[in-house]
Scaffold this active site. Structure first.
Site, mmCIF file in Angstrom:
data_model
loop_
_atom_site.group_PDB
_atom_site.id
_atom_site.type_symbol
_atom_site.label_atom_id
_atom_site.label_comp_id
_atom_site.label_asym_id
_atom_site.label_seq_id
_atom_site.Cartn_x
_atom_site.Cartn_y
_atom_site.Cartn_z
ATOM 1 N N GLU A 11 -105.055 -8.110 41.190
ATOM 2 C CA GLU A 11 -105.722 -7.272 40.193
ATOM 3 C C GLU A 11 -107.032 -7.940 39.796
ATOM 4 O OE1 GLU A 11 -103.677 -6.088 36.584
ATOM 5 O OE2 GLU A 11 -101.865 -5.593 37.712
ATOM 6 N N GLU A 37 -97.165 -10.223 36.410
ATOM 7 C CA GLU A 37 -97.578 -11.036 35.253
ATOM 8 C C GLU A 37 -96.446 -11.361 34.273
ATOM 9 O OE1 GLU A 37 -100.936 -9.165 33.364
ATOM 10 O OE2 GLU A 37 -102.257 -9.655 35.037
HETATM 11 C C1 GAL Z 1 -102.946 -6.443 33.599
HETATM 12 C C2 GAL Z 1 -101.799 -5.502 33.862
HETATM 13 C C3 GAL Z 1 -102.203 -4.117 34.199
HETATM 14 C C4 GAL Z 1 -103.437 -3.639 33.473
HETATM 15 C C5 GAL Z 1 -104.527 -4.680 33.404
HETATM 16 C C6 GAL Z 1 -105.720 -4.335 32.546
HETATM 17 O O1 GAL Z 1 -102.529 -7.448 32.764
HETATM 18 O O2 GAL Z 1 -101.014 -5.986 34.917
HETATM 19 O O3 GAL Z 1 -101.091 -3.288 34.027
HETATM 20 O O4 GAL Z 1 -103.118 -3.096 32.252
HETATM 21 O O5 GAL Z 1 -104.013 -5.890 32.939
HETATM 22 O O6 GAL Z 1 -105.531 -4.672 31.225
#
Ligand code: GAL
Length: 445
Positions: A356, A168
């Site tokens: 994710e 990200e």
């Molecule tokens: C994403 C990040 C993760 C985690 C997730 C939940 O932006 O890559 O490290 O924190 O959000 O907030």
């Protein structure tokens, strides 16, 4: 749909995602150097309840048990990140062999348990020594990063074939170099634009290095995404939503695809030109083997005179009185469908993966159990939305749930819990939640 993994096909990758700083702890163990997150958590007022990742889930010491637990939950793919400053304590030059050995052990352990490692090379924990030299605002970082990437591929590449270059970039440049709410806590348009261009160069440069050292490897990188909608049908809200979309969803993927930065929507991005050198446009481009899409919610956007550069602001989930997670994000799994459709609409887009997807809810421990029904629902809905996109023809190849263990959620500290496995941060006890059991059943062959 009766939810099974069969319709996704045999080859579909199901896994979980984690990140070094959020779980490892051992922040000064065995010669590790300081990272910008080790520094940032020590600054006043930056992290909720003054928490930090010094110990986190203590995964650094407990990885063997945790991986065993993971394998027992039928999870066969683990996306995790390498802490750059464990390998190069000051970012480059001298190697910390104990840090390298730790990742060797981790990888060997995963393979022995039948878990495929997917390495994220940069999940936000830049070595502090490099930040002192300007961090992502210094163009030299493209080469520093390249050296580190080459080292990782040369040392772990005999066993690791799946790579993600950055996690990200929009979030670490936006929150870290523009808003100052994440490490390294810098603010302002100039530092943001410099960091943006160098991160965009690094994402292609890193991938090029991996591919040159390991032509058979699978190389991708990951992007934060949000389905964006205007608050109303009024022209100015529609324009505001387009700008927000350019910033949140297009800023990094378009240069990677060879389309340049979305400067038509956001005029301030034209200032990126001051950081461009001859050949950069070409160097920003790389044909990835896959692109990782990460999604948690949607954003509703409205025009605002008061927000500089964008003239757009979020209409928060609270204002809209919709159900939210503990991050105050709207619970909106449909967003996954929309962002997959959006990304797949680019003509030269490689296959996609959800790298994710997850949700934090206020878990309650009762009689030694966590019945996190809301997370079970979220996970099922997310998978169903992904299936909907697949049926529409989107080339989607994998899904990594965020995340395996409750962990250190950056500026929010330990309060938001995202795990399939509950962690008691006093005792380090692990308890598989209902969501973890559901996923384990879903993944069972
Ligand atoms: C994403 C990040 C993760 C985690 C997730 C939940 O932006 O890559 O490290 O924190 O959000 O907030």
């Amino acid at each position: 749909m009766g939810l099974t993994k069969a319709p996704f096909g045999e080859e579909f990758v199901w896994g979980v995602s984690t990140a070094a700083y959020q779980i490892e702890g051992g922040y000064l163990q065995d010669g590790k150097g300081f990272s910008i997150w080790d520094d940032f958590v020590r600054k006043r007022g930056k992290i909720a309840n003054k928490e930090n990742g010094d110990v986190a889930c203590d995964f650094y010491h407990r990885y063997a048990d945790d991986l065993q637990l993971m394998a027992g939950m039928n999870i066969r793919h683990h996306r995790f990140s390498i802490a750059w400053s464990r390998i190069f304590p000051v970012g480059r030059g001298e190697v910390n062999q104990a840090g390298v050995d730790y990742y060797h052990r981790l990888i060997d352990h995963m393979l022995a348990l039948g878990i495929t490692p997917w390495i994220t090379l940069y999940h936000w924990d830049l070595p502090s020594s490099l930040e002192i030299k300007g961090g992502w605002t210094n163009r030299d970082i493209v080469d520093w990063f390249g050296e580190y990437v080459a080292f990782c591929v040369k040392h772990f590449g005999d066993r690791v074939k799946h790579w993600m270059v950055l996690n990200e970039p929009m979030v670490f440049t936006g929150a870290g170099y523009f808003l100052g709410i994440h490490a390294p806590g810098r603010r302002g348009l100039n530092s943001f634009l410099a960091a943006t261009h160098h991160a965009a160069l690094a994402q292609a440069h890193g991938a090029r290095i991996i591919k040159s050292l390991q032509p058979e490897g699978m190389v991708g990188t990951t992007f934060s995404t949000s389905h964006v909608e205007p608050f109303s049908n009024r022209e100015r809200d529609i324009v505001a939503a387009k700008k927000a979309d350019a910033l949140l969803n297009r800023l990094y993927i378009e240069p990677l695809l060879g389309m340049g930065y979305p400067t038509d929507e956001i005029r301030a991005l034209r200032k990126l030109e001051q950081f461009m050198k001859a050949g950069d446009e070409q160097n920003l481009k790389f044909d990835m083997d896959f692109v990782g899409v990460q999604n948690y919610t949607r954003e509703i956007i409205k025009h605002s005179y008061f927000v500089p550069y964008l003239r757009a602001k979020l209409v928060t989930a609270q204002e809209r009185q919709v159900p939210t997670t503990t991050m105050n994000w709207e619970v909106y799994p449909e967003s996954i469908y929309h962002v997959l459709k959006k990304f797949s609409a680019y003509p030269t887009m490689p296959p996609l993966m959800i790298t994710e997807s997850g949700a934090s809810f206020p878990d309650v421990l009762e009689n030694g159990k966590i019945n996190d029904a809301a997370r079970v629902q979220y996970l099922q809905d997310a998978i169903a939305q992904m299936y909907r996109a697949k049926q529409d023809g989107v080339d989607i190849r994998g899904y990594f749930f965020w995340t395996f263990l409750d962990n250190f959620e950056w500026a929010e500290g330990y309060h938001p819990r995202f795990g399939l496995v509950h962690v008691d941060f006093e005792t380090q006890q692990r308890i598989i939640k209902a969501s973890g059991n559901w996923y384990a059943d879903f993944l069972r062959d």
